[in-house]
Each structure stands twice: as C-alpha cells, then as structure tokens.
Motif scaffolding. Structure first.
Motif, PDB file in Angstrom:
ATOM      1  N   GLY A  70       0.840  -1.198   0.000  1.00  0.00           N
ATOM      2  CA  GLY A  70       0.000   0.000   0.000  1.00  0.00           C
ATOM      3  C   GLY A  70       0.873   1.244   0.000  1.00  0.00           C
ATOM      4  O   GLY A  70       2.049   1.210   0.406  1.00  0.00           O
ATOM      5  N   GLY A  71       0.266   2.330  -0.462  1.00  0.00           N
ATOM      6  CA  GLY A  71       1.006   3.596  -0.526  1.00  0.00           C
ATOM      7  C   GLY A  71       1.321   4.135   0.859  1.00  0.00           C
ATOM      8  O   GLY A  71       2.370   4.740   1.087  1.00  0.00           O
ATOM      9  N   LEU A  72       0.414   3.907   1.810  1.00  0.00           N
ATOM     10  CA  LEU A  72       0.595   4.511   3.134  1.00  0.00           C
ATOM     11  C   LEU A  72       1.805   3.930   3.867  1.00  0.00           C
ATOM     12  O   LEU A  72       2.532   4.657   4.541  1.00  0.00           O
ATOM     13  CB  LEU A  72      -0.680   4.331   3.972  1.00  0.00           C
ATOM     14  CG  LEU A  72      -0.700   5.151   5.240  1.00  0.00           C
ATOM     15  CD1 LEU A  72      -0.749   6.641   4.944  1.00  0.00           C
ATOM     16  CD2 LEU A  72      -1.872   4.763   6.122  1.00  0.00           C
ATOM     17  N   GLU A 175       5.405  13.485  -3.915  1.00  0.00           N
ATOM     18  CA  GLU A 175       4.176  13.666  -4.705  1.00  0.00           C
ATOM     19  C   GLU A 175       3.337  12.397  -4.562  1.00  0.00           C
ATOM     20  O   GLU A 175       3.712  11.337  -5.062  1.00  0.00           O
ATOM     21  CB  GLU A 175       4.547  13.892  -6.182  1.00  0.00           C
ATOM     22  CG  GLU A 175       3.340  13.978  -7.083  1.00  0.00           C
ATOM     23  CD  GLU A 175       3.685  14.281  -8.541  1.00  0.00           C
ATOM     24  OE1 GLU A 175       4.815  13.954  -8.982  1.00  0.00           O
ATOM     25  OE2 GLU A 175       2.826  14.850  -9.240  1.00  0.00           O
ATOM     26  N   ASP A 176       2.209  12.530  -3.885  1.00  0.00           N
ATOM     27  CA  ASP A 176       1.349  11.370  -3.629  1.00  0.00           C
ATOM     28  C   ASP A 176       0.180  11.428  -4.618  1.00  0.00           C
ATOM     29  O   ASP A 176      -0.611  12.377  -4.588  1.00  0.00           O
ATOM     30  CB  ASP A 176       0.859  11.450  -2.171  1.00  0.00           C
ATOM     31  CG  ASP A 176       0.116  10.194  -1.743  1.00  0.00           C
ATOM     32  OD1 ASP A 176       0.075   9.220  -2.517  1.00  0.00           O
ATOM     33  OD2 ASP A 176      -0.429  10.196  -0.618  1.00  0.00           O
ATOM     34  N   ASP A 177       0.081  10.417  -5.463  1.00  0.00           N
ATOM     35  CA  ASP A 177      -0.873  10.517  -6.579  1.00  0.00           C
ATOM     36  C   ASP A 177      -1.717   9.248  -6.785  1.00  0.00           C
ATOM     37  O   ASP A 177      -1.728   8.668  -7.865  1.00  0.00           O
ATOM     38  CB  ASP A 177      -0.072  10.827  -7.863  1.00  0.00           C
ATOM     39  CG  ASP A 177      -0.988  11.139  -9.037  1.00  0.00           C
ATOM     40  OD1 ASP A 177      -2.100  11.645  -8.821  1.00  0.00           O
ATOM     41  OD2 ASP A 177      -0.580  10.867 -10.186  1.00  0.00           O
ATOM     42  N   PRO A 178      -2.459   8.832  -5.764  1.00  0.00           N
ATOM     43  CA  PRO A 178      -3.247   7.611  -5.977  1.00  0.00           C
ATOM     44  C   PRO A 178      -4.492   7.820  -6.833  1.00  0.00           C
ATOM     45  O   PRO A 178      -5.092   6.851  -7.295  1.00  0.00           O
ATOM     46  CB  PRO A 178      -3.636   7.189  -4.554  1.00  0.00           C
ATOM     47  CG  PRO A 178      -3.564   8.420  -3.737  1.00  0.00           C
ATOM     48  CD  PRO A 178      -2.544   9.325  -4.374  1.00  0.00           C
ATOM     49  N   TYR A 179      -4.891   9.108  -7.035  1.00  0.00           N
ATOM     50  CA  TYR A 179      -6.163   9.369  -7.737  1.00  0.00           C
ATOM     51  C   TYR A 179      -5.984   9.871  -9.164  1.00  0.00           C
ATOM     52  O   TYR A 179      -6.972  10.041  -9.882  1.00  0.00           O
ATOM     53  CB  TYR A 179      -6.997  10.408  -6.955  1.00  0.00           C
ATOM     54  CG  TYR A 179      -7.284   9.975  -5.546  1.00  0.00           C
ATOM     55  CD1 TYR A 179      -8.290   9.059  -5.283  1.00  0.00           C
ATOM     56  CD2 TYR A 179      -6.510  10.441  -4.477  1.00  0.00           C
ATOM     57  CE1 TYR A 179      -8.542   8.622  -3.992  1.00  0.00           C
ATOM     58  CE2 TYR A 179      -6.747  10.013  -3.185  1.00  0.00           C
ATOM     59  CZ  TYR A 179      -7.765   9.097  -2.953  1.00  0.00           C
ATOM     60  OH  TYR A 179      -7.999   8.661  -1.669  1.00  0.00           O
ATOM     61  N   GLY A 180      -4.740  10.141  -9.573  1.00  0.00           N
ATOM     62  CA  GLY A 180      -4.503  10.784 -10.875  1.00  0.00           C
ATOM     63  C   GLY A 180      -5.175  10.070 -12.038  1.00  0.00           C
ATOM     64  O   GLY A 180      -5.694  10.711 -12.953  1.00  0.00           O
ATOM     65  N   PHE A 207      -2.384   0.805  -6.434  1.00  0.00           N
ATOM     66  CA  PHE A 207      -3.447   0.157  -7.196  1.00  0.00           C
ATOM     67  C   PHE A 207      -4.742   0.092  -6.388  1.00  0.00           C
ATOM     68  O   PHE A 207      -5.667  -0.606  -6.777  1.00  0.00           O
ATOM     69  CB  PHE A 207      -2.973  -1.243  -7.641  1.00  0.00           C
ATOM     70  CG  PHE A 207      -1.839  -1.172  -8.619  1.00  0.00           C
ATOM     71  CD1 PHE A 207      -2.086  -1.008  -9.980  1.00  0.00           C
ATOM     72  CD2 PHE A 207      -0.518  -1.214  -8.192  1.00  0.00           C
ATOM     73  CE1 PHE A 207      -1.041  -0.896 -10.894  1.00  0.00           C
ATOM     74  CE2 PHE A 207       0.535  -1.104  -9.095  1.00  0.00           C
ATOM     75  CZ  PHE A 207       0.261  -0.956 -10.449  1.00  0.00           C
ATOM     76  N   SER A 208      -4.776   0.834  -5.277  1.00  0.00           N
ATOM     77  CA  SER A 208      -5.971   0.793  -4.422  1.00  0.00           C
ATOM     78  C   SER A 208      -7.191   1.390  -5.107  1.00  0.00           C
ATOM     79  O   SER A 208      -8.312   0.937  -4.885  1.00  0.00           O
ATOM     80  CB  SER A 208      -5.711   1.545  -3.116  1.00  0.00           C
ATOM     81  OG  SER A 208      -4.779   0.837  -2.338  1.00  0.00           O
ATOM     82  N   LYS A 209      -6.987   2.424  -5.914  1.00  0.00           N
ATOM     83  CA  LYS A 209      -8.128   3.094  -6.545  1.00  0.00           C
ATOM     84  C   LYS A 209      -8.321   2.654  -7.993  1.00  0.00           C
ATOM     85  O   LYS A 209      -9.343   2.934  -8.601  1.00  0.00           O
ATOM     86  CB  LYS A 209      -7.961   4.629  -6.488  1.00  0.00           C
ATOM     87  CG  LYS A 209      -7.429   5.166  -5.182  1.00  0.00           C
ATOM     88  CD  LYS A 209      -8.406   4.981  -4.028  1.00  0.00           C
ATOM     89  CE  LYS A 209      -7.663   4.741  -2.751  1.00  0.00           C
ATOM     90  NZ  LYS A 209      -7.882   5.507  -1.604  1.00  0.00           N
TER      91      LYS A 209
HETATM   92  C1  LIG Z   1      -3.733  10.649  -0.773  1.00  0.00           C
HETATM   93  C2  LIG Z   1      -3.633   9.234  -0.370  1.00  0.00           C
HETATM   94  N1  LIG Z   1      -2.429   8.678  -0.276  1.00  0.00           N
HETATM   95  C3  LIG Z   1      -2.258   7.408   0.077  1.00  0.00           C
HETATM   96  C4  LIG Z   1      -3.339   6.607   0.351  1.00  0.00           C
HETATM   97  C5  LIG Z   1      -3.067   5.209   0.787  1.00  0.00           C
HETATM   98  O1  LIG Z   1      -3.549   4.286  -0.063  1.00  0.00           O
HETATM   99  P1  LIG Z   1      -3.049   2.787  -0.048  1.00  0.00           P
HETATM  100  O2  LIG Z   1      -2.233   2.587   1.199  1.00  0.00           O
HETATM  101  O3  LIG Z   1      -4.294   1.984  -0.051  1.00  0.00           O
HETATM  102  O4  LIG Z   1      -2.242   2.639  -1.295  1.00  0.00           O
HETATM  103  C6  LIG Z   1      -4.633   7.124   0.281  1.00  0.00           C
HETATM  104  C7  LIG Z   1      -5.794   6.293   0.606  1.00  0.00           C
HETATM  105  O5  LIG Z   1      -6.906   6.676   0.696  1.00  0.00           O
HETATM  106  C8  LIG Z   1      -4.781   8.487  -0.088  1.00  0.00           C
HETATM  107  O6  LIG Z   1      -5.972   9.065  -0.163  1.00  0.00           O
END
Ligand SMILES: Cc1ncc(COP(=O)(O)O)c(C=O)c1O
Length: 365
Positions: A70-72, A175-180, A207-209
């Motif tokens: 996950g990104g977090l 640069e955090d871009d999960p929604y781009g 790949f969460s979104k």
């Molecule tokens: C801006 C942003 N960054 C990171 C994340 C983390 O996503 P994940 O850990 O599922 O990749 C989220 C999840 O909602 C998010 O909104």
C-alpha cells in the motif's frame, strides 16, 4: 431509514467498483503459473514484472521503483528515512490527508500546513515559508491531483512554479498521486515528477483506486540515491512484500483488464459525484460551497458562517449519515477546518448519496 449508515466518511471504493471476479481468476492463474516463487521470500522491492511495468510507465529504471504494501506504508518509510537524513519540519497542504498527519506527529515532526485554494497549494505560501527560517525543511508532502481530502487539483502553472521553487531551495518533495488516473473529466496535467525529472521529487501511487485496495499494492518512484535505503527499510520491516498480491495485479494488467476497468470505475464515480453535487445544490443552504473535482473520491464542503461541522457530525449520526469533519485534516490543535468537511462519494450508490445529502441538508435548515 436504511439499516447501515450512509457513509461519506469512507475513502474507499464501493464493493461493485472492485473487479473481484477478474482478480480472483488472475490470482489463481498466476499462482499456478509461478508456483513457489510467489509463496516464497524474495526481493524487498517487490515482484519484478510489476516493478518493470511501473518503471516503463514512468520512464525510469526499475532500480528506482519499490513496490510497497500500500502507498501509506511507503509514506511511513519515506517520512522516517527523510526525517533521518534531513531532520526538520515537514510542509503539508492545509487541509491534507489525515493518516500521514498522524504518522508525522508520531515521528515527532513539526508539521507546517500551507495555504491552498481551488487551484491547489499556493506557491507563494510555499516560498514565503521557505524564506521565513534559515533551516531547511525535511520535505514537502503534496497530493496535487484530486487531493484527499479536498478533491482539488494543482494547476499546471502552479506545478511549474512549485518545481522551480523546489529546485531553488533543494527541497525534497513527496508527490502522492493515488487518484490521478481516476479522472473522468478534463486533461491530465503533468506530474511534478515529470516536470522535475526525479532528483528531488519522489512519486508514489497505488493500485488501491485503480484495481483493489485490499491487495495492498502501492509503489514509489525514488531518486536514484535514495532507492536502496528505502528498500532497506522495507526489508527490515517485512522482509519481502506479499508477492501473490503484486503478481495478481501484474496478471490483471497482462490480461488487458487494467484500462477497461479504469474506464468503468471512472464512469461510476462520475455518476456518484454528480449525484452528490446535484443533491448539495438542491438541499444545502445559501452560502454553502464545495469543490468540483474532475476525478477522485472526495469533495470539500464549506458551510456558511458559524455552522460547526464537529457538531453536525454528532447530529447526523442518529439520522444515519456519517462523514469526517474538517478539523481532522489539519494539524492537531490548529483550530482550523471548523466549518468544513470532507465528503467521500466513492462508497455509496447514487441513490444513497442523494438521500444522505438531503438528510444533512435538512439538519441545516
Ligand atoms: C492521498 C492518499 N495517499 C495514500 C493513500 C493510501 O492508499 P493505499 O495505502 O491503499 O495505497 C490514500 C488512501 O486513501 C490516499 O488518499
């Protein structure tokens, strides 16, 4: 009233936005094909074919890509690593994603929240902050596209200025871009990574979104000189990531499901956004305003004077509606975000969105 509360709090895809049947087939097929390889320990940087796909998409060498759980989780690695390399304050947007704010607070970082408006982070605010103290900050954390929580996007012109400012000050940027990619209208602007070239900018997405959050597959594109230290943090935390999840995503892409799924997800989200903005227009009092995202999961609500959203959260609960108050997206104790709220339209059906907004609207009359 429906049994389950109508949730505008969950920044998660509705179950029907997750391509579960295709993913199940991909997981089975790749597990059979790869055998023990996906059930064994392996590279801390992740499943090589997916790493290569990400690298090709961003035009970088695979050695700069680390797949994370996950990104977090990757954010936690980046923040810890960056704060160790260059201790100092961390600059964020006001408002910003609440979970990183909590991680930074836990790391003991001083968090400086910078002004933003409908065009995203204000470059003048960034520059003024950098000039206000002699010590350099540790890094800037920004979500330039369809920001969580506001749904706002940074204009192309501001992207260029922020890159210029970062270069001028040697400022590291995350640069955090999960929604781009979850864009249903308008033209995609260049990423900060593209504009800057990747010496100061680290880019992350997941790949969460675009596929499924429960697989927990995120990724980082890192500057050449920081990739191995980042990977080392991953290794010393979980040895290696769950390869089956990463290989499942890789197979999903290989089979040509990624783009068509994205088209479907975008169309669904657009309908949900329209349901929310339409209902807000019909049922919210004059003086309320909200952002108009061209993609992503969220919009940012600003209520007329003196209507406190922490009080509205409490009054909405017995009405079966939940959402997150604005204060949670600012550094703790800052006193900001009082009349504001994040509304997620990703989780509920259009019908329940309309109903939920009408219920909130009636509490404001
Ligand atoms: C801006 C942003 N960054 C990171 C994340 C983390 O996503 P994940 O850990 O599922 O990749 C989220 C999840 O909602 C998010 O909104």
């Amino acid at each position: 009233m429906s049994e389950l509360p109508i949730s505008f709090a969950r920044g998660a895809p509705a179950p029907d936005l997750i391509p579960a049947a295709e993913l199940a087939e991909c997981a089975y097929a790749i597990a059979r094909r790869e055998g023990a390889k996906v059930f064994a320990y392996g590279s801390g940087a992740g499943y090589a074919p997916l790493r290569e796909w990400v690298a090709a998409r961003h035009g970088v060498s695979p050695s700069r890509v680390v797949l994370t759980v996950g990104g977090l989780q990757g954010f936690a690695f980046y923040a810890a690593e960056q704060l160790a390399r260059r201790p100092g304050r961390v600059l964020v947007e006001a408002p910003s994603y609440d979970r990183p704010l909590k991680i930074l607070a836990r790391e003991g970082a001083e968090i400086v929240a910078l002004r933003m408006d409908d065009e995203g982070l204000d470059p003048d605010a960034l520059e003024a902050e950098l000039l206000s103290r002699p010590e350099p900050p540790s890094f800037l954390y920004t979500i330039p596209t369809f920001q969580n929580p506001s749904g706002r996007s940074l204009s192309t012109e501001r992207r260029r200025r922020i890159v210029e400012i970062a270069r001028g000050h040697g400022l590291a940027v995350l640069e955090d871009d999960p929604y781009g990619l979850v864009r249903y209208e308008g033209e995609a602007p260049p990423s900060l990574l593209e504009l800057e070239g990747g010496e100061l900018v680290t880019y992350t997405s997941s790949f969460s979104k675009t596929a499924a959050p429960g697989l927990r597959v995120g990724y980082f594109v890192l500057p050449e000189d920081t990739a191995s230290a980042f990977e080392e943090r991953a290794v010393s935390t979980y040895i290696s990531p769950p390869f089956l999840a990463q290989a499942t995503i890789s197979e999903f892409i290989e089979r040509g499901h990624f783009e068509p799924n994205l088209v479907r997800v975008c169309a669904e989200l657009r309908t949900r956004r329209d349901a929310m903005t339409g209902a807000l227009e019909r049922s919210f009092p004059a003086g309320s305003s909200w952002s108009r995202p061209e993609g992503g999961y969220f919009l940012w609500l600003e209520l007329p004077d003196r209507v406190a959203t922490d009080d509205l959260v409490v009054r909405a609960e017995p009405e079966g509606v939940v959402f997150v108050r604005g204060e949670d997206f600012f550094p703790r104790g800052s006193g900001r975000g009082l009349g504001e709220a994040r509304l997620a339209y990703s989780y509920e059906t259009p019908e329940r969105i309309t109903e939920g907004i009408e219920r909130l609207g009636s509490l404001l009359r």
